[in-house]
Design a protein around this motif. Structure first.
Motif, PDB file in Angstrom:
ATOM      1  N   MET A  11       0.770  -1.280   0.042  1.00 12.63           N
ATOM      2  CA  MET A  11       0.063   0.097  -0.029  1.00 12.63           C
ATOM      3  C   MET A  11       0.882   1.170  -0.058  1.00 12.63           C
ATOM      4  N   ASP A  12       2.073   1.281   0.763  1.00 16.95           N
ATOM      5  CA  ASP A  12       2.771   2.370   0.696  1.00 16.95           C
ATOM      6  C   ASP A  12       3.648   2.478  -0.560  1.00 16.95           C
ATOM      7  N   PHE A  13       3.643   1.591  -1.258  1.00 18.98           N
ATOM      8  CA  PHE A  13       4.371   1.877  -2.683  1.00 18.98           C
ATOM      9  C   PHE A  13       3.278   2.150  -3.768  1.00 18.98           C
ATOM     10  N   TYR A  14       2.184   1.700  -3.449  1.00 17.54           N
ATOM     11  CA  TYR A  14       0.856   1.951  -4.246  1.00 17.54           C
ATOM     12  C   TYR A  14       0.594   3.481  -4.289  1.00 17.54           C
ATOM     13  N   SER A  15       0.599   4.033  -2.995  1.00 19.00           N
ATOM     14  CA  SER A  15       0.434   5.536  -2.731  1.00 19.00           C
ATOM     15  C   SER A  15       1.433   6.285  -3.329  1.00 19.00           C
ATOM     16  N   ARG A  16       2.869   5.879  -3.371  1.00 17.55           N
ATOM     17  CA  ARG A  16       3.741   6.666  -4.097  1.00 17.55           C
ATOM     18  C   ARG A  16       3.433   6.777  -5.670  1.00 17.55           C
ATOM     19  N   VAL A  17       2.806   5.654  -6.196  1.00 14.59           N
ATOM     20  CA  VAL A  17       2.362   5.671  -7.483  1.00 14.59           C
ATOM     21  C   VAL A  17       1.279   6.893  -7.671  1.00 14.59           C
ATOM     22  N   LEU A  18       0.414   6.872  -6.750  1.00 12.17           N
ATOM     23  CA  LEU A  18      -0.569   7.835  -7.023  1.00 12.17           C
ATOM     24  C   LEU A  18      -0.139   9.285  -6.864  1.00 12.17           C
ATOM     25  N   GLN A  20       2.747  10.102  -7.688  1.00 13.72           N
ATOM     26  CA  GLN A  20       3.388  10.415  -8.876  1.00 13.72           C
ATOM     27  C   GLN A  20       2.539  11.059  -9.941  1.00 13.72           C
ATOM     28  N   ARG A  21       1.254  10.404  -9.879  1.00 10.42           N
ATOM     29  CA  ARG A  21       0.295  10.667 -10.904  1.00 10.42           C
ATOM     30  C   ARG A  21      -0.451  12.070 -10.548  1.00 10.42           C
ATOM     31  N   MET A  22      -0.643  12.284  -9.215  1.00 10.37           N
ATOM     32  CA  MET A  22      -1.045  13.760  -8.713  1.00 10.37           C
ATOM     33  C   MET A  22      -0.205  14.801  -9.143  1.00 10.37           C
ATOM     34  N   SER A  23       1.079  14.457  -8.853  1.00  8.41           N
ATOM     35  CA  SER A  23       2.361  15.557  -9.206  1.00  8.41           C
ATOM     36  C   SER A  23       2.256  15.931 -10.848  1.00  8.41           C
ATOM     37  N   ILE A  24       2.079  15.012 -11.521  1.00  5.20           N
ATOM     38  CA  ILE A  24       2.041  15.205 -13.065  1.00  5.20           C
ATOM     39  C   ILE A  24       0.517  16.041 -13.071  1.00  5.20           C
ATOM     40  N   ILE A  25      -0.713  15.751 -12.608  1.00  4.52           N
ATOM     41  CA  ILE A  25      -1.841  16.527 -12.798  1.00  4.52           C
ATOM     42  C   ILE A  25      -1.540  17.842 -12.207  1.00  4.52           C
ATOM     43  N   GLY A  26      -0.750  18.098 -11.264  1.00  3.08           N
ATOM     44  CA  GLY A  26      -0.512  19.455 -10.645  1.00  3.08           C
ATOM     45  C   GLY A  26       0.395  20.488 -11.594  1.00  3.08           C
ATOM     46  N   LYS A  27       1.390  19.705 -12.200  1.00  2.00           N
ATOM     47  CA  LYS A  27       2.266  20.483 -12.985  1.00  2.00           C
ATOM     48  C   LYS A  27       1.495  20.852 -14.489  1.00  2.00           C
ATOM     49  N   MET A  28       0.644  20.215 -14.718  1.00  2.00           N
ATOM     50  CA  MET A  28      -0.264  20.308 -15.935  1.00  2.00           C
ATOM     51  C   MET A  28      -1.455  20.961 -15.720  1.00  2.00           C
TER      52      MET A  28
END
Length: 321
Positions: A11-18, A20-28
Motif C-alpha cells: 500500500m505504501d508503494f502504491y500510494s507513491r504511484v498515486l 506521482q500521478r497527482m504531481s503530473i496533474i499538478g504540473k499540467m
C-alpha cells in the motif's frame, strides 16, 4: 500468502504511484484547466462545505489543487457518475430497489483459502475476489428474475466500498419492469408488492402466527432445516444493534437511533408515509422492531447481512456517489 506487514508495504508503494500521478496533474493544471478558475470553498453550499471538511480538506493551506474526472474517486469523477445515474432515472423512472450487501468473513470460499491461524482480514486479496464473485452471481440471479416474481430489470448500477473494519460491501440500485412506483394510483398493489418481497419481520412460514413467507417459483413447501436456517440467518445478520461508534447510529448512549430503530410500538400494516413519501414496513410483533428489511430468498443465497429496501426515490441513485 503475504502477512499484514507486507500488505502495508504494498500500500505504501502504491500510494507513491498515486502521488506521482497527482504531481503530473499538478504540473499540467494550467493546461488542463485552460485558464479557468478553480472552484474554492466560498463557492460551495453548506452541505458541500460539510462534506468537504468531513473528507479532511482544510482551508488553511493556500496551495490550490485540481483533480480531473479521469482521477478515480475525485469529486469530478463521482459527479460524472452521479450525472450518468440521473440520466437513467430521468429516462426510465425512479429505482424500485436499493440493496446494501456486506461481506461475510466466514464464507466457506474464504475459509478454505486461509492458512493456519489466519483470518479473513489477513487476506484482502481473497475476500475481495470472493465478494466480487458472489456479487456478480447475485446480479445474474436478479437479472434472470429469480427473486421478484420473474420481473425484468430495466437498469441496475452499483458501487463497492470498504467498511471501517476493512471488509468490502456494496450498494446496488435497480428498477423493474411492470413494478409499482411510490405514487402509483394502485396503492393496494404497491403494498402487496412490498409485503411479498420486502420483509422487516422474522421469517414466519405456513402454520406460524403472522405468516409472511409463501411459496415462490414453484416451491410447494419449506423443509424444517430451511426454516431453521432462515430464522437463524436473519437473527444473526439482520438484527439491528445500536452502537456509539464512529459509524454507529448514536453519538451518545442516550441519543435516539438515527437509523430509526427507536420505535416501541408495532406496525400492523405496511403504509406510505405521506410526509416523507417513503414506505413504512409492517412489524407486527415486538421481536420485529429491530429487524433490518431484507428479502429472504436473496439473503439465503447471499448468506450474510443484506439490507433490501423499496426505494421509489431518485435520492438513492445519488447516495451511491
Amino acid at each position: 500468502m503475504m502477512a499484514r506487514l507486507a500488505q502495508y508495504w504494498l500500500m505504501d508503494f502504491y500510494s507513491r504511484v498515486l502521488d506521482q500521478r497527482m504531481s503530473i496533474i499538478g504540473k499540467m493544471r494550467n493546461r488542463i484547466m485552460m485558464g479557468q478558475a478553480r472552484q474554492i470553498s466560498d463557492d460551495l453550499n453548506e452541505h458541500e462545505e460539510q462534506d468537504r471538511h468531513a473528507a479532511g480538506y482544510s482551508d488553511e493551506s493556500k496551495k490550490e489543487s485540481y483533480l480531473p474526472s479521469s482521477a478515480h474517486g475525485s469529486p469530478r469523477h463521482m459527479a460524472a457518475l452521479a450525472k450518468n445515474a440521473l440520466v437513467l432515472v430521468s429516462e426510465f423512472g425512479c429505482p424500485h430497489l436499493f440493496i446494501t450487501l456486506t461481506c461475510n468473513p466466514k464464507w466457506p470460499e474464504i475459509i478454505s483459502q486461509l492458512l493456519d491461524n489466519h483470518i479473513a482480514f489477513d487476506h484482502p486479496d481473497v475476500t475481495a475476489v470472493v465478494f466480487k464473485s458472489r456479487l456478480d452471481q447475485l446480479k445474474v440471479n436478479l437479472r434472470n428474475g429469480k427473486y421478484f416474481d420473474g420481473r425484468d430489470i430495466i437498469y441496475t448500477f452499483h458501487v463497492i466500498e470498504y467498511q471501517y473494519w476493512g471488509l468490502p460491501h456494496a450498494h446496488l440500485v435497480a428498477r423493474f419492469e411492470d413494478a409499482y412506483d411510490i405514487d402509483d394510483p394502485n396503492q393496494e398493489g404497491l403494498i402487496e408488492f412490498v409485503n411479498s418481497h420486502f420483509l422487516a419481520e422474522m421469517p414466519r412460514f405456513d402454520g406460524d402466527d403472522c405468516q409472511n413467507i409463501y411459496a415462490f417459483n414453484g416451491v410447494n413447501e419449506f423443509t424444517d432445516e430451511y426454516r431453521r436456517k432462515a430464522v437463524e440467518i436473519v437473527r444473526m445478520n439482520n438484527t439491528h444493534k445500536c452502537a456509539v461508534a464512529i459509524n454507529g447510529c448514536k453519538k451518545e448512549a442516550n441519543d435516539e437511533c438515527r437509523r430509526g430503530y427507536n420505535r416501541t410500538d408495532t406496525v400492523p400494516e405496511t403504509f406510505v408515509n405521506e410526509q416523507t413519501n417513503r414506505i413504512v414496513y409492517r412489524r407486527r410483533k415486538i421481536c420485529d422492531l429491530m429487524i433490518v428489511p431484507y428479502n429472504l430468498y436473496m439473503m439465503m443465497d447471499w448468506d450474510s447481512h443484506i439490507n433490501v429496501e423499496y426505494s421509489g426515490s431518485a435520492y438513492c441513485a445519488l447516495y451511491l456517489y
